[in-house]
Motif scaffolding. Structure first.
Motif, short mmCIF file in Angstrom:
data_model
loop_
_atom_site.label_atom_id
_atom_site.label_comp_id
_atom_site.label_asym_id
_atom_site.label_seq_id
_atom_site.Cartn_x
_atom_site.Cartn_y
_atom_site.Cartn_z
N ALA A 109 31.02 24.33 38.74
CA ALA A 109 30.88 23.53 39.97
C ALA A 109 32.21 22.86 40.31
CB ALA A 109 29.78 22.50 39.81
N GLN A 110 32.94 22.41 39.29
CA GLN A 110 34.24 21.76 39.52
C GLN A 110 35.24 22.76 40.12
OE1 GLN A 110 35.27 18.32 39.00
NE2 GLN A 110 36.72 19.26 40.39
N CYS A 111 35.23 23.99 39.63
CA CYS A 111 36.13 25.02 40.17
C CYS A 111 35.88 25.23 41.67
CB CYS A 111 35.95 26.34 39.42
SG CYS A 111 36.59 26.34 37.73
N LEU A 112 34.62 25.31 42.06
CA LEU A 112 34.30 25.48 43.47
C LEU A 112 34.68 24.26 44.28
CD1 LEU A 112 32.81 27.93 42.30
CD2 LEU A 112 30.99 27.48 43.93
N GLU A 113 34.51 23.09 43.69
CA GLU A 113 34.90 21.86 44.38
C GLU A 113 36.40 21.85 44.65
OE1 GLU A 113 35.13 17.10 43.49
OE2 GLU A 113 33.36 18.17 42.75
N TRP A 114 37.20 22.31 43.69
CA TRP A 114 38.65 22.35 43.89
C TRP A 114 39.02 23.29 45.03
CZ3 TRP A 114 39.34 22.98 37.98
CH2 TRP A 114 39.35 21.71 37.37
N ILE A 115 38.33 24.43 45.13
CA ILE A 115 38.61 25.36 46.23
C ILE A 115 38.30 24.69 47.56
CG2 ILE A 115 37.91 27.53 47.32
CD1 ILE A 115 37.47 28.66 44.48
N GLU A 116 37.15 24.02 47.63
CA GLU A 116 36.76 23.35 48.87
C GLU A 116 37.69 22.19 49.22
OE1 GLU A 116 32.39 23.72 50.35
OE2 GLU A 116 32.42 22.59 48.48
N GLN A 117 38.15 21.47 48.24
CA GLN A 117 39.04 20.35 48.50
C GLN A 117 40.31 20.78 49.22
OE1 GLN A 117 39.72 18.44 44.72
NE2 GLN A 117 37.79 17.30 44.81
N GLY A 118 40.76 22.00 48.96
CA GLY A 118 41.96 22.49 49.61
C GLY A 118 41.84 22.50 51.12
N TYR A 119 40.70 22.97 51.62
CA TYR A 119 40.56 22.97 53.09
C TYR A 119 40.06 21.63 53.62
CZ TYR A 119 35.46 23.79 53.49
OH TYR A 119 34.09 23.67 53.48
N MET A 120 39.31 20.90 52.85
CA MET A 120 38.84 19.60 53.32
C MET A 120 40.00 18.60 53.46
SD MET A 120 35.39 19.27 51.09
CE MET A 120 33.91 19.00 52.04
N ARG A 121 41.02 18.78 52.66
CA ARG A 121 42.19 17.89 52.72
C ARG A 121 43.30 18.47 53.61
NH1 ARG A 121 42.32 16.07 46.37
NH2 ARG A 121 40.42 14.83 46.48
N GLY A 122 43.00 19.58 54.28
CA GLY A 122 43.95 20.13 55.23
C GLY A 122 45.09 20.95 54.63
N SER A 177 38.70 29.48 56.19
CA SER A 177 38.67 30.93 55.94
C SER A 177 39.50 31.28 54.70
CB SER A 177 39.16 31.71 57.16
OG SER A 177 40.50 31.36 57.46
N THR A 178 40.57 30.55 54.47
CA THR A 178 41.39 30.78 53.28
C THR A 178 40.62 30.38 52.02
OG1 THR A 178 43.41 30.43 54.54
CG2 THR A 178 43.58 30.22 52.14
N ALA A 179 39.92 29.27 52.08
CA ALA A 179 39.10 28.83 50.95
C ALA A 179 38.01 29.86 50.65
CB ALA A 179 38.48 27.47 51.23
N GLN A 180 37.39 30.39 51.70
CA GLN A 180 36.36 31.40 51.52
C GLN A 180 36.95 32.65 50.87
OE1 GLN A 180 35.01 31.34 55.66
NE2 GLN A 180 32.99 30.73 54.91
N ARG A 181 38.12 33.05 51.30
CA ARG A 181 38.78 34.24 50.75
C ARG A 181 39.14 34.01 49.28
NH1 ARG A 181 38.47 39.30 51.01
NH2 ARG A 181 40.41 40.40 50.78
N LEU A 182 39.63 32.81 48.94
CA LEU A 182 39.94 32.49 47.55
C LEU A 182 38.69 32.60 46.68
CD1 LEU A 182 42.27 29.38 47.98
CD2 LEU A 182 42.94 31.62 47.09
N PHE A 183 37.58 32.08 47.19
CA PHE A 183 36.31 32.15 46.47
C PHE A 183 35.87 33.60 46.29
CE2 PHE A 183 31.57 32.22 46.83
CZ PHE A 183 31.28 31.67 45.60
N GLU A 184 35.93 34.39 47.36
CA GLU A 184 35.52 35.79 47.29
C GLU A 184 36.34 36.55 46.26
OE1 GLU A 184 35.81 37.43 51.24
OE2 GLU A 184 34.52 35.86 52.05
N LYS A 185 37.65 36.35 46.27
CA LYS A 185 38.52 37.04 45.32
C LYS A 185 38.26 36.58 43.88
CE LYS A 185 42.50 38.41 48.05
NZ LYS A 185 43.96 38.30 48.18
#
Length: 152
Positions: free
Chosen positions: A35-48, A53-61
Motif C-alpha cells: 500500500a505504501q508503494c502505491l501511495e508513493w506513486i500517487e504522491q508524485g502526481y498529487m504533489r505536481g 497519466s504518468t502515475a498510472q503508467r508507472l503503476f502499470e509497468k
C-alpha cells in the motif's frame, strides 16, 4: 519489489535482526509495504511532480514487471511492438489479479494498520489502474480461473 512483497512468506514467517515475525504478522507487514508503494506513486502526481497519466503508467509497468527478473513474456519483441503491448497487458492483468488476491488476505490478526493498508490499496489501485483494468477479464473454465487481457 512488488513481486517479492506479494509472495506469501513461509509457514514459519521470517526474522529481521533479532525480531521474529510469524506468518500472519509477515503478511500484514507486506500488505502495509505494498500500500505504501502505491501511495508513493500517487504522491508524485498529487504533489505536481508529474501528471496522473504518468502515475498510472508507472503503476502499470511496475505491476506488469512483477517477476523474478522484472520482465514479462515476449519482452524482446521491441518496446513499441504490438506483441510487446499485448504481452505487457497480459502480464499486467495476471499480476494485478495476483496482487489483488494477496491484498485481500485478512488473517484477522487485528492489525489496524494492515486493515487500513488493504483499504488504501483498493482505492489507490482502482485510481491508478483505471485505464487498463477495463481490458482485464477474469475467466473461469473447468480447468480453473485465469485472467486475460483484451485490447479494445
Amino acid at each position: 519489489m512488488l513481486n517479492v512483497l506479494a509472495t506469501r512468506p513461509s509457514l514459519w514467517g521470517y526474522t529481521v535482526g533479532e525480531e521474529r515475525f510469524g506468518r500472519d504478522a509477515a503478511i500484514d507487514l507486506q500488505q502495509i509495504a505494498i500500500a505504501q508503494c502505491l501511495e508513493w506513486i500517487e504522491q508524485g502526481y498529487m504533489r505536481g511532480h508529474y501528471r496522473r497519466s504518468t502515475a498510472q503508467r508507472l503503476f502499470e509497468k511496475a505491476v506488469a514487471r512483477m517477476s523474478a527478473d522484472g520482465e514479462y513474456a515476449d519482452a524482446d519483441n521491441g518496446e513499441n511492438g504490438s506483441n510487446n503491448s499485448a504481452a505487457r497487458g497480459q502480464a499486467y492483468c495476471e499480476n494485478r489479479y495476483r496482487l489483488d488476491q494477496f491484498m485481500s488476505i485478512d488473517n484477522s490478526s487485528g492489525n489496524l494498520d494492515a486493515r487500513d493498508a488493504r483499504s488504501n490499496y483498493r482505492d489507490s489501485a482502482k485510481r491508478l489502474g483505471d485505464d487498463i483494468d477495463i481490458h482485464c477479464q477474469l475467466v473461469t473454465t473447468p480447468g480453473g480461473t485465469h485472467v486475460t487481457y483484451r485490447e479494445s
